[in-house]
Design a protein around this motif. Structure first.
Motif, PDB file in Angstrom:
ATOM      1  N   GLN A 255       0.857  -1.130  -0.098  1.00  0.00           N
ATOM      2  CA  GLN A 255      -0.027   0.018   0.111  1.00  0.00           C
ATOM      3  C   GLN A 255       0.771   1.196  -0.077  1.00  0.00           C
ATOM      4  N   LYS A 256       2.165   1.295  -0.420  1.00  0.00           N
ATOM      5  CA  LYS A 256       3.058   2.415  -0.662  1.00  0.00           C
ATOM      6  C   LYS A 256       3.287   2.385  -2.063  1.00  0.00           C
ATOM      7  N   PRO A 257       3.747   3.537  -2.652  1.00  0.00           N
ATOM      8  CA  PRO A 257       3.897   3.895  -4.004  1.00  0.00           C
ATOM      9  C   PRO A 257       5.423   3.010  -4.259  1.00  0.00           C
ATOM     10  N   PHE A 258       5.238   2.364  -5.250  1.00  0.00           N
ATOM     11  CA  PHE A 258       6.408   1.090  -5.636  1.00  0.00           C
ATOM     12  C   PHE A 258       7.663   1.876  -6.022  1.00  0.00           C
ATOM     13  N   VAL A 259       7.399   2.480  -7.413  1.00  0.00           N
ATOM     14  CA  VAL A 259       8.724   3.211  -7.919  1.00  0.00           C
ATOM     15  C   VAL A 259       8.335   4.766  -8.195  1.00  0.00           C
ATOM     16  N   LYS A 260       9.237   5.592  -8.145  1.00  0.00           N
ATOM     17  CA  LYS A 260       9.222   6.960  -8.200  1.00  0.00           C
ATOM     18  C   LYS A 260       9.246   7.382  -9.722  1.00  0.00           C
ATOM     19  N   TYR A 261      10.353   6.709 -10.292  1.00  0.00           N
ATOM     20  CA  TYR A 261      10.531   7.211 -11.765  1.00  0.00           C
ATOM     21  C   TYR A 261      10.607   5.842 -12.718  1.00  0.00           C
ATOM     22  N   TRP A 262       9.746   5.797 -13.770  1.00  0.00           N
ATOM     23  CA  TRP A 262       9.731   4.569 -14.500  1.00  0.00           C
ATOM     24  C   TRP A 262      10.544   5.189 -15.875  1.00  0.00           C
ATOM     25  N   LEU A 263      11.714   4.706 -16.186  1.00  0.00           N
ATOM     26  CA  LEU A 263      12.149   5.032 -17.541  1.00  0.00           C
ATOM     27  C   LEU A 263      12.159   3.834 -18.735  1.00  0.00           C
ATOM     28  N   HIS A 264      11.830   4.120 -19.844  1.00  0.00           N
ATOM     29  CA  HIS A 264      11.688   2.981 -20.872  1.00  0.00           C
ATOM     30  C   HIS A 264      12.525   3.252 -22.004  1.00  0.00           C
ATOM     31  N   GLY A 265      13.218   2.308 -22.482  1.00  0.00           N
ATOM     32  CA  GLY A 265      14.005   2.716 -23.963  1.00  0.00           C
ATOM     33  C   GLY A 265      13.079   2.077 -24.975  1.00  0.00           C
ATOM     34  N   THR A 266      13.272   2.810 -26.218  1.00  0.00           N
ATOM     35  CA  THR A 266      12.343   2.479 -27.197  1.00  0.00           C
ATOM     36  C   THR A 266      13.111   1.380 -28.004  1.00  0.00           C
ATOM     37  N   HIS A 267      12.282   0.613 -28.819  1.00  0.00           N
ATOM     38  CA  HIS A 267      12.475  -0.541 -29.464  1.00  0.00           C
ATOM     39  C   HIS A 267      13.725  -0.156 -30.514  1.00  0.00           C
ATOM     40  N   LEU A 268      14.149  -1.231 -31.208  1.00  0.00           N
ATOM     41  CA  LEU A 268      15.139  -0.973 -32.290  1.00  0.00           C
ATOM     42  C   LEU A 268      14.979  -1.671 -33.523  1.00  0.00           C
ATOM     43  N   LEU A 269      15.266  -0.733 -34.532  1.00  0.00           N
ATOM     44  CA  LEU A 269      14.803  -1.525 -35.750  1.00  0.00           C
ATOM     45  C   LEU A 269      16.456  -1.987 -36.235  1.00  0.00           C
ATOM     46  N   VAL A 270      16.408  -2.950 -37.187  1.00  0.00           N
ATOM     47  CA  VAL A 270      17.796  -3.218 -37.652  1.00  0.00           C
ATOM     48  C   VAL A 270      17.320  -3.356 -39.259  1.00  0.00           C
ATOM     49  N   GLU A 271      18.378  -2.486 -39.804  1.00  0.00           N
ATOM     50  CA  GLU A 271      18.525  -2.256 -41.177  1.00  0.00           C
ATOM     51  C   GLU A 271      16.863  -1.874 -41.925  1.00  0.00           C
TER      52      GLU A 271
END
Ligand SMILES: [Zn+2]
Length: 476
Positions: A255-271
């Motif tokens: 019942q407490k806030p879990f994470v303050k900052y969530w950071l997500h990297g975007t996916h990658l295209l290849v060629e």
């Protein structure tokens, strides 16, 4: 200026203010060790490495945690197919992962907890959720998380995506094999043992079985950091359901806030395309090393794009990386030669350092950081070439000192970028593994095998020489 980061939770760029500065707790979802990690995975880990290095550059005391998922459906399937044991199978890919990580010059996380070593913590978290009435044991013996009950307590499911959760779950219906749960949206915390699991199971108060994937990360991160911590990272494909479920399990239990900052990297295209084995654009790190590229070139290329930008990874880009790094190496080489024995600290208001930190403070604006690096290279080259002729000894000594100061500034920013300078002979990982296998064969007097490995090495452009000090690899 302070550091600002894009928080998926607020969908905005926010000032970074950790819960208990200067300490920062940072958790990054780690590999599922059933195969070699591919270049898309490596984008996320290199991004995590950049954040960690930059926080340390800013004098935060970072505890970097990355879990190892060593129990999961695909792993069980492969263990069965390869007729090995779970530790044998996962151990091989875990050590390959850490070797690759080193090849890319990523700093080793401070802790790398394995799921299979945290079964008691996982069980006790599930018990808490059952006691709070938001998890239940179903007729098939598995334990599920009830999203309905969780929302009934006033909790918010869908904090990261902010979408209707029924819609989000709809796509999962087809692949769902969990018929016993009360609602299609519910997800498994504990999966009861089935014949296909073989000997892979643990006893628990809910019966024999194994943990679901999402609960592993909640249990391990909270064991290390407590109920709340600063930073949670991962690839964008993990936002739903993995991270959304992590929040629900953790906040449901504490019942407490879990994470303050969530950071997500975007996916990658290849060629230019989504990576897939059938398109021939699926690369593990080892595939790229086998093509003659170095870990350093791959790291550099992965670091050229902003983490929230879709990045097109190409072999041509890797060749470009080689050229760019050669410019840096040449410049650093000149400075080293000029500095000689001189040692120095960087100037307090060094432009290179200031420009790098201004760029990275702005939600890790890496393109601006590289622009500052190459502007510095250009200016340094001009400075080096300008006053070289008819220089007095005194002037030369002054320049040597300045060269040492410039080198110190470079080293300071390279503590963030981690590209270093060129190592004379960089031996590819695969070649090293061949050499190890040959040494093993020689030790067991299997000369036929050791000769075969030597021939194979030759085909790959390497020769091996036996010297009194041991075998030495040389490029042909
Ligand atoms: Zn995770």
């Amino acid at each position: 200026m302070g550091l600002k980061l894009f928080n998926t939770l607020s969908r905005s760029v926010q000032d970074f203010a950790p819960l208990a500065p200067p300490k920062v707790g940072m958790y990054c979802c780690g590999p599922t060790v059933y195969d070699f990690a591919h270049i898309g995975n490596w984008r996320t880990f290199v991004f995590a490495d950049l954040i960690r290095r930059y926080l340390e550059f800013k004098n935060f005391q970072v505890t970097h945690v990355m879990n190892i998922t060593d129990i999961e459906d695909k792993i069980i399937k492969r263990v069965r197919e390869t007729k090995t044991t779970l530790p044998e199978f996962t151990g091989k890919f875990e050590s390959a992962f850490f070797a690759d990580m080193k090849m890319l010059n990523c700093l080793a996380p401070h802790q790398t907890p394995r799921a299979t070593e945290h079964i008691p913590e996982i069980i006790s978290l599930i018990e808490k959720l059952i006691a709070r009435g938001i998890a239940y044991k179903a007729a098939d013996g598995s334990v599920y998380f009830s999203i309905g009950k969780y929302r009934g307590c006033g909790c918010n499911y869908g904090q990261l995506l902010k979408l209707n959760f029924d819609e989000m779950r709809a796509g999962e219906r087809v692949k769902s094999d969990e018929y016993a749960k009360e609602s299609i949206a519910d997800f498994a915390l504990w999966k009861s043992r089935v014949p296909d699991d073989g000997e892979i199971f643990w006893p628990s108060p809910f019966g024999e079985g194994r943990p679901g994937w999402h609960i592993e990360c909640s249990a391990m991160s909270m064991k290390i950091f407590g109920a709340s911590f600063d930073l949670h990272l991962g690839g964008e494909d993990l936002i739903f359901p993995h991270h959304e479920d992590e929040i629900a399990q953790s906040e449901g239990a504490t019942q407490k806030p879990f994470v303050k900052y969530w950071l997500h990297g975007t996916h990658l295209l290849v060629e230019g395309k989504k990576m897939s084995k059938s398109l021939g654009n699926f690369f593990t790190l080892r595939d790229l090393l086998a093509k003659g590229f170095t870990g350093r070139e791959i790291r550099y290329l992965l670091l050229t794009a902003h983490y929230r930008e879709t990045f097109n990874f190409t072999l041509e880009g890797l060749s470009g990386a080689r050229t760019a790094l050669a410019r840096i190496d040449e410049c650093i080489g000149k400075l080293r030669e000029l500095a000689g024995e001189n040692m120095a600290l960087p100037h307090e208001n060094d432009n290179l350092i200031l420009n790098l930190s201004t760029a990275l403070d702005d939600d890790l604006n890496i393109s601006r950081a590289w622009a500052a690096v190459f502007e510095w290279v250009r200016e340094t080259n001009l400075w080096y070439n300008s006053q070289f002729q008819n220089e007095t000894l005194e002037a030369r000594a002054g320049r040597a000192k300045l060269a040492a100061i410039k080198l110190a500034a470079w080293e300071k920013i390279d503590s963030v970028l981690g590209i270093g300078v060129k190592i004379e002979t960089e031996i590819p990982i695969e070649i090293l593994e061949f050499a190890n296998a040959r040494a093993e064969a020689k030790k067991s007097r299997d000369f036929k095998k050791s000769d075969a490995i030597r021939d194979e090495l030759k085909l790959k452009g390497w020769t091996i020489e036996d010297t009194p000090k041991g075998a030495r690899l040389k490029k042909l």
